[in-house]
Scaffold this active site. Sequence first.
Site, short mmCIF file in Angstrom:
data_model
loop_
_atom_site.label_atom_id
_atom_site.label_comp_id
_atom_site.label_asym_id
_atom_site.label_seq_id
_atom_site.Cartn_x
_atom_site.Cartn_y
_atom_site.Cartn_z
N ARG A 333 0.90 -0.88 0.00
CA ARG A 333 0.00 0.00 0.00
C ARG A 333 0.99 0.97 0.00
NH1 ARG A 333 -3.65 -1.69 2.24
NH2 ARG A 333 -4.86 -2.30 3.22
N GLY A 334 0.60 1.70 -0.45
CA GLY A 334 1.56 2.82 -0.56
C GLY A 334 2.55 2.74 0.56
N THR A 335 3.75 2.31 0.22
CA THR A 335 4.76 2.13 1.25
C THR A 335 6.11 2.32 0.61
OG1 THR A 335 3.33 0.41 2.16
CG2 THR A 335 5.52 0.57 3.08
N THR A 336 7.06 2.85 1.35
CA THR A 336 8.40 3.00 0.81
C THR A 336 9.41 2.64 1.88
OG1 THR A 336 9.83 4.47 -0.49
CG2 THR A 336 8.70 5.44 1.42
N ARG A 502 10.29 -0.13 -8.08
CA ARG A 502 9.80 1.12 -7.49
C ARG A 502 10.77 2.27 -7.70
NH1 ARG A 502 5.59 0.43 -2.75
NH2 ARG A 502 4.46 -1.34 -3.59
#
Length: 511
Positions: A333-336, A502
């Site tokens: 999920r939207g993750t970085t 990414r």
Amino acid sequence: MSLYSRSIVATGHHLVSKAAATVLEGGGNAFDAAVAAGFAGAVVEPCLTSLGGGGFLLARTSGKHRPLQEIFFDFFVDTPGRGLCEIPEPHFFPVTVAFGGSDQDFNIGLGSVAVPGILKGLLHVHDRLGYMDLRDVLQPALHLAKGHVLNDFQSVFMQLLYPILTLSETGKRLYEPEGTYLTEGDTLLNAELAGFLEQVGEDQGRSFYEGDIAQAIVRDMREGEGLLTLKDLAAYKVIERKPLQVGYGEHTLLTSPPPSFGGTLIALSLALHQQVEEKYPFGSSHYLLQTTAIMQEVERLREQGWITAHKLEQLMDSAQLEQAARSVRLFSRGTTHVSIADRDGNVASMTCSNGEGSGYFAPGTGIMLNNMMGEDDLHPDGFHAAPPGERVGSMMSPSLLLDAEGAVKLVMGSGGSKRIRTAITQVLTQIVDHEREVQQAVEAPRLYWDGELLQVEPGFAADVIDAVGKQVKVNCWKEQSVYFGGVHTVVPGKTGVGDPRRGGAAIVVEK
């Protein structure tokens, strides 16, 4: 004398890596650099992270300037609603994000907002372990907020999250100026965020958690059926935990402890990998089938409730693990993320997320708040079942792999929602069990069992896919995708690899 001749950083964006490298070159340590990367990521990776989200940082100090210690900083989100006489039915609504090979539904809106922790977490880590003046650490992010060029990966993320980014008037002004949605090569300018970062350098974020910004947020929440209160913001605390330690052959993995789910599920995966008797060559049909079976077995154990530290310890010492491994053997999920190792031997592994974002921006800040209360996989007992003030669990698992002598061999972690644990496990087992180089392991095609289909990236031989397809339903992707995570990895003193899925970038800072 330095332990290494170089510092190394690997992140999901070349501008984030550059921000961290700038701080390292300026005399900062790994923790200063991680904090700089956290702020920079909130500017240039707005679809993945935000100062209105939550995160974790696993730190290991070298023992050179302070005693050797391992600290897991938990600054993930809390359940909102402190001070409310009764919890009303929150207002959130679903949106569907199409990843190309698989769709996933997410809930957004004011009722999806949990108590944010990233801002306070970054400031806490800097105060606890950093060397540099905070204003110097903030400078790269401040510069980027005044304008930076969107790369192709961020453009793709923005296309995926269009209905969320443009839900509010603030979002439309930021991402659709003059009626044209920003794309690759365009300049993203967030003047409000730049002004907020300047303020953070002076007030240490107090306005966000206790001052005028907090008041404005809560006014909007009251008017829009959100649950976030002044008591929630004022009471939020960063928690320092002891990392979960998992033995894996001669190695030890340090990862996220409960209430995070991710580390415990990685521990289950690694335990099953150790229990199975047969080790098959990477890329063979047996390798794919065995990996799939382990993912399926972990999901089965998860559904049975084996996800707490206490129950995991019971499982490791019980016949159930051996039985689980046998079931793996029978199925022939939207993750970085940011990974940093400095030349003094300090290491930081940090994963941050805004979910997909709620669509709501804190007034005057340019910061979109999270949608963690609308993420179904974070609430196995149902939405808003937990009481106010409880730390929400997460799949995020910043990790360190130690060798037999206790030295850090790998600094790693991943974004990717439900795919975080499988991405980390697949990279880790390739390096340890198959003795593959780090870059090979990170760039290799991945698998994910979604409960119905085996999602498979391209790169495996056609006859292998045909053989696997006779056992399970397979969905073959046409290209590698952000869906399968982004495992950014550093080998201290040697190399770093940013996951190309990414837009990952690694930078080596020579002494």
